[in-house]
Enzyme design. Structure first.
Site, PDB file in Angstrom:
ATOM      1  N   GLY A   1       0.817  -1.207   0.000  1.00  0.00           N
ATOM      2  CA  GLY A   1       0.000   0.000   0.000  1.00  0.00           C
ATOM      3  C   GLY A   1       0.846   1.250   0.000  1.00  0.00           C
ATOM      4  N   ASP A   2       1.982   1.178   0.670  1.00  0.00           N
ATOM      5  CA  ASP A   2       2.939   2.284   0.675  1.00  0.00           C
ATOM      6  C   ASP A   2       3.876   2.223  -0.528  1.00  0.00           C
ATOM      7  OD1 ASP A   2       2.444   3.730   3.221  1.00  0.00           O
ATOM      8  OD2 ASP A   2       2.911   1.792   4.118  1.00  0.00           O
ATOM      9  N   LEU A   3       4.489   1.070  -0.743  1.00  0.00           N
ATOM     10  CA  LEU A   3       5.589   0.974  -1.703  1.00  0.00           C
ATOM     11  C   LEU A   3       5.118   1.116  -3.150  1.00  0.00           C
ATOM     12  CD1 LEU A   3       7.589  -1.937  -0.041  1.00  0.00           C
ATOM     13  CD2 LEU A   3       7.946   0.525   0.199  1.00  0.00           C
TER      14      LEU A   3
ATOM     15  N   ALA B   1       4.182   4.658  -3.704  1.00  0.00           N
ATOM     16  CA  ALA B   1       5.394   5.482  -3.803  1.00  0.00           C
ATOM     17  C   ALA B   1       6.021   5.390  -5.182  1.00  0.00           C
ATOM     18  CB  ALA B   1       6.392   5.041  -2.741  1.00  0.00           C
TER      19      ALA B   1
END
Length: 395
Positions: free
Chosen positions: A174-176, A179
């Site tokens: 969800g972050d990577l 990003a």
């Protein structure tokens, strides 16, 4: 010379999504200034530590995604620090932040204000639910983390065993993934600016990104009007494409092509299976029976024997990180990088950069900064002029 070594980035992000995005830019040569709130990024104190958490400046979490950056501690609630920040904005190419929508506006530092100081600025936001400028929703302003994004975006619903609960993917996708997409958006906006001189607002939402990551479920639901759910390590339209137990671990086998299926049946000494199930449709229709036939064979052999027998077929062992560290391929590809760890006399290892370039290879080998380490050169123009990274125009 890095591919982005003429790029000046102000990074107001913390935790994972934003720092990973700007880390990618720093690896490729951009000068990334991490603007930290008083006390620094929340994850500076996050474990693991190499030796002594009381002596070390930060733990592995911070080190891994903030390497190669500079640090400046500013309180954007203070007039003097806001003015210092605006002075940097005037020279910046990119500003990246991952606050909730509306936070920068509370400091009178929203995109519209910064654009007054720098019309060519690319302003990039990573949020859980996006920014009203690109599509207003009732979720904006709500907090979000990787777990929230994976749950909402459908990742957890299709991850895990068929009879088990929804399961989070191990890495923080969800972050990577958000990003990485945001970095693409930044570079696209910079390309547009080169042609037009115009800056713009770039917005990448975690929820949106998880829908993009689950693109398969979207078209499956559209074509079949049935929501896909968990089915372990198997694939909804390919077989065999699964994990199988051996006497000492697990292997994955992706022999769904007819040529590979025939080779697999030969290796198992089951040529009749290849004749009885000659095409993809027949194999999918009888996947449970065929899966047990393969599993019965792999359970009788160790991993190396299975790998050897299936040479030429897409097959691999299921590795843990110790196996990754021992793999020559990983070292030959520079995917493990040693960096200094402040507070110790040793180096630590972080993941390398998977983007490989022949003329301007990324260089992830610089440690993360100490809090406020670069204040002097960042705020003193004379010092800055003599210490900043060289650009092509300097040569």
């Amino acid at each position: 010379m890095g591919a982005l070594d003429d790029l000046y980035v102000l990074d107001l992000t913390q935790v994972l999504a934003g720092p990973y995005c700007t880390m990618l830019l720093a690896d490729m040569g951009a000068e990334v200034v991490k603007i930290e709130r008083p006390g620094g990024d929340l994850i500076r104190s996050n474990p693991p530590f190499y030796d002594d958490p009381d002596a070390e400046a930060y733990g592995g979490y911070f080190q891994s995604v903030n390497r190669g950056k500079e640090s400046l501690e500013l309180d954007l609630g203070e007039d003097e620090d806001r003015e210092a920040f605006l002075s940097l904005v005037e020279k910046a190419d990119v500003v990246v932040e991952n606050y909730r929508a509306g936070t920068m506006e509370k400091f009178d530092l929203g995109y519209e204000r910064l654009r007054e100081h720098n019309p060519g600025l690319v302003y990039s936001a990573i949020r859980g639910f996006g920014d009203p400028r690109t599509g207003e929703t009732d979720r904006q302003g709500q907090p979000s983390f990787d777990l929230i994004a994976q749950a909402l975006g459908g990742v957890m619903e299709i991850t895990g065993e068929e009879d088990g609960p929804p399961t989070k993917v191990g890495p923080g996708v969800g972050d990577l993934f958000t990003a990485a997409l945001n970095a693409v958006g930044i570079l696209a906006a910079l390309h547009h600016r080169e042609r037009t001189g115009e800056g713009q607002f770039v917005d990448t939402a975690m929820y949106d990104s998880m829908i993009s990551l689950c693109e398969r479920t979207v078209y499956q639901y559209s074509y079949g009007d049935e929501a896909p759910t968990r089915q372990g390590n198997s694939h909804p339209t390919l077989f065999p494409y699964d994990a199988f137990e051996t006497t000492d671990g697990y292997v994955v086998i992706a022999a769904f092509g007819t040529n590979h299926w025939q080779q697999l049946c030969t290796a198992m000494d089951r040529p009749a299976l290849a004749e009885e199930y000659p095409n993809r449709a027949s194999r999918l229709a009888h996947r449970e029976t065929l899966r047990e036939a393969i599993a019965s064979w792999t359970r009788e052999h160790d991993t190396e024997t299975v790998l050897s027998a299936l040479s030429g077929i897409p097959v691999a062992p299921v590795q843990d990180v110790a196996d990754v560290f021992a793999d020559d391929h990983v070292h030959d590809r520079d995917m493990l990088v040693d960096v200094a760890q402040p507070g110790t006399e040793s180096s630590v290892t972080v993941a390398g950069n998977p983007i490989k370039m022949t003329r301007t290879p990324p260089d992830p080998g610089y440690r993360a900064p100490l809090l406020d380490e670069n204040r002097a050169e960042l705020l003193d123009e004379q010092v800055r002029a003599s210490t900043r990274r060289p650009t092509p125009s300097d040569e």
